[in-house]
Every structure is written in structure tokens, then in C-alpha cells.
Design a protein around this motif. Structure first.
Motif: not given
Length: 316
Positions: A83-99, A103-106
Motif C-alpha cells: 500500500l505504501g509504495i502504490t500510494a507513493i506512485i499514485t494517490p488511492l481513493a478509499v471507499d466508505r465501506d472500508f471503515y 476494517w472492523p473485521m480486520m
């Protein structure tokens, strides 16, 4: 010789995993399984096969350190490295379902693993069953929610595999299983030899070298997509991979053979599992501050820098 075994083992795992994914998807189409279910279950299980085989081989060889190090290190690498390297190359949009859900399940899976291990220094068969059935419940809810969503991205499921012959599927399965079997054996043997030669623990090798190796396919795919200015990676897919690593890889491995924490490597429970939980936890503040629902280049640099620090401390 040890480095050759590690490299050859990783190469076989990559090749075997790729053939297993293709065969599994092709077989799923033959069995009339929907593309949605294939993408969210079959592909996820197949891509976790290298980690599963490595962890199972290590557990059967009596080296639980490698089983735990592989998963803990892979989960850290997925966020810090991939995730770190990919975000350095191009910013990543995050879906609201993530949190709201992923994320809670993780976090639940991560804390469950910590408490199961901390309780008696063993991940028992019963605890493995709890983790695995928790994963099944997660997938059922995920599929139900996805059926209602028009934004589900299933580009990783190649529809051309629906036309593949039964003979090809069988050949792919045989190649996949052979690659995973011998790759896991060579990798575990090479890791043991490398640890002795360098003078560090099996666990330190597994949480760094092996973990990075099993994350290479995800990293390569993400970087290539980012360089092509495509939607580089779904954060949900990475989170899903971390959940699978804990619940399916360690869950299934411990069902077959309980995983024991080696008293000679106390850093498993004293530091490294907290690195894993910390990398998982920091994602929510990252997607809310300062620019909401985006992981930009600065955040990518911070994640990657934290990962380099983790590797440095793990190999000290």
C-alpha cells in the motif's frame, strides 16, 4: 544453497499460485458459480494458497515460528510495503465501506489472534475453527452486501477462463499444486538454512524475507497498475487479504496442527504482533485526516518508512 532454495521456492510459489488461481476460476465457471462469488471467495482462497502451504509445511516440520512470522510479516507488508509504495506512485481513493465493515473485521481478526496466542501461547484447533468460521460469516455478509452494490469491481476475474477446456484445468491444477508443494518445501528448508547461516532466528527470516516474498505478486500487480495510471489497488482487497491470512491460513493450519509460540522468540507477542495491529489501526486516521477518503503520496511515504523501520528492527 540456502539463498537458492529461498529464491527457487518463492518462484515456484508464484508460478503455482498463478496456475491454481486460473484453474480455480475456470473450474468455478464450469460449476456455474457466479462471477461475484468467484471473485470474493475462490480467487481470495487461491491467492492465499502460497501462504497456507508455507505455514502448514512449517507447522508440520515443527517450526511454528515460520507459520506465525509468515502471516504477521505478510499482513505488515501488505499495508506498509504494498500500500505504501502504490500510494507513493499514485494517490488511492478509499471507499466508505472500508471503515464500516472491512476494517472492523480486520481489527477483530487481529485482536482475536493476539488473545488466542497470549492466553496459552498456542493457537489450538478449536481457536482455528473459530477463526475459520468467522471468515465464512464475513464472506457471507460481504457477498450479500455486494449483491446490493452497483460498484463492485471484479476485473480480476477473467471471463475468458469460462471457455477453458476440462483438460487444461486439470493440467493447471496439477502444475499449481506441484508448484505450491515443492515451493513451500524449498522455501521453508531454505529459510531454516539461511537463518542458521546468518545467525538469526527462523522467525526473523519468516517475518521479513518470506513475508516480502509472498507479497511480491500483490506488489508487482499494484505497481504495474499504478504506472499505467489505472485504479492501482483496492484497499478492500488488501484488507481482505489480511483477514484471509489470519482466518484461513493460520485458522486452517492450526486445525490440522496447533501452532505453538516458541519461547525463544518472545518478540512474536511482545512487539511484532503489535506492529501488525498498529499498521492496521493507523489506516482509519489516514483516510480521515487531512484529506478524507484518500491515501496520498505523503501517507504512502510514512507507511513505507514505518515498514523499513520494522524490517531494520526485526533483523537486529
Amino acid at each position: 544453497m540456502s539463498i537458492f532454495l529461498v529464491i527457487a521456492g518463492l518462484a515456484l510459489l508464484v508460478v503455482g499460485g498463478d496456475f491454481l488461481v486460473r484453474a480455480s476460476v475456470g473450474l468455478s465457471f464450469k460449476l456455474k458459480i457466479s462471477k461475484l462469488v468467484i471473485g470474493m471467495t475462490v480467487v481470495s482462497f487461491a491467492t492465499s494458497a502460497p501462504e497456507l502451504l508455507v505455514s502448514l509445511q512449517a507447522a508440520l516440520d515443527g517450526i511454528s515460528d515460520i507459520s506465525l512470522g509468515n502471516v504477521i510479516g505478510s499482513n505488515i507488508a501488505n499495508i506498509g510495503l504494498v500500500l505504501g509504495i502504490t500510494a507513493i506512485i499514485t494517490p488511492l481513493a478509499v471507499d466508505r465501506d472500508f471503515y464500516r465493515f472491512n476494517w472492523p473485521m480486520m481489527m477483530i481478526a487481529s485482536f482475536a489472534l493476539y488473545f488466542f496466542l497470549k492466553n496459552d501461547n498456542v493457537l489450538t484447533s478449536l481457536e482455528g475453527l473459530i477463526l475459520f468460521f468467522g471468515l465464512i460469516g464475513f464472506l457471507v455478509i460481504l457477498i450479500r452486501n455486494s449483491r446490493k452494490s452497483s460498484r463492485v469491481n471484479l476485473e480480476e476475474v477473467d471471463e475468458a477462463l469460462a471457455e477453458v477446456s476440462n483438460f487444461k484445468i486439470i493440467i493447471w491444477l496439477l502444475i499449481g499444486f506441484a508448484g505450491l508443494y515443492y515451493g513451500s518445501e524449498w522455501l521453508v528448508d531454505g529459510a531454516k538454512q539461511l537463518a542458521k547461516a546468518v545467525g538469526i532466528s527462523d522467525y526473523a527470516i519468516s517475518v521479513t524475507v518470506i513475508a516480502i516474498g509472498t507479497s511480491v505478486p500483490e506488489l508487482a500487480a499494484s505497481v504495474i497498475a499504478a504506472l499505467k495510471s489505472e485504479k492501482a489497488i483496492s484497499l478492500g482487497n488488501l484488507i481482505g487479504s489480511n483477514i484471509f491470512n489470519i482466518a484461513s491460513v493460520l485458522g486452517l493450519t492450526s486445525i490440522i496442527k496447533p501452532i505453538v509460540v516458541n519461547p525463544q522468540t518472545p518478540e512474536i507477542l511482545s512487539t511484532n504482533i503489535f506492529w501488525m495491529i498498529g499498521f492496521a489501526f493507523i489506516l482509519v486516521p489516514f483516510i480521515l485526516i487531512p484529506k478524507r477518503f484518500e491515501i496520498g503520496r505523503l501517507k504512502g511515504v510514512l507507511l513505507f518508512g514505518a515498514y523499513i523501520l520494522f524490517i531494520f528492527l526485526a533483523l537486529k
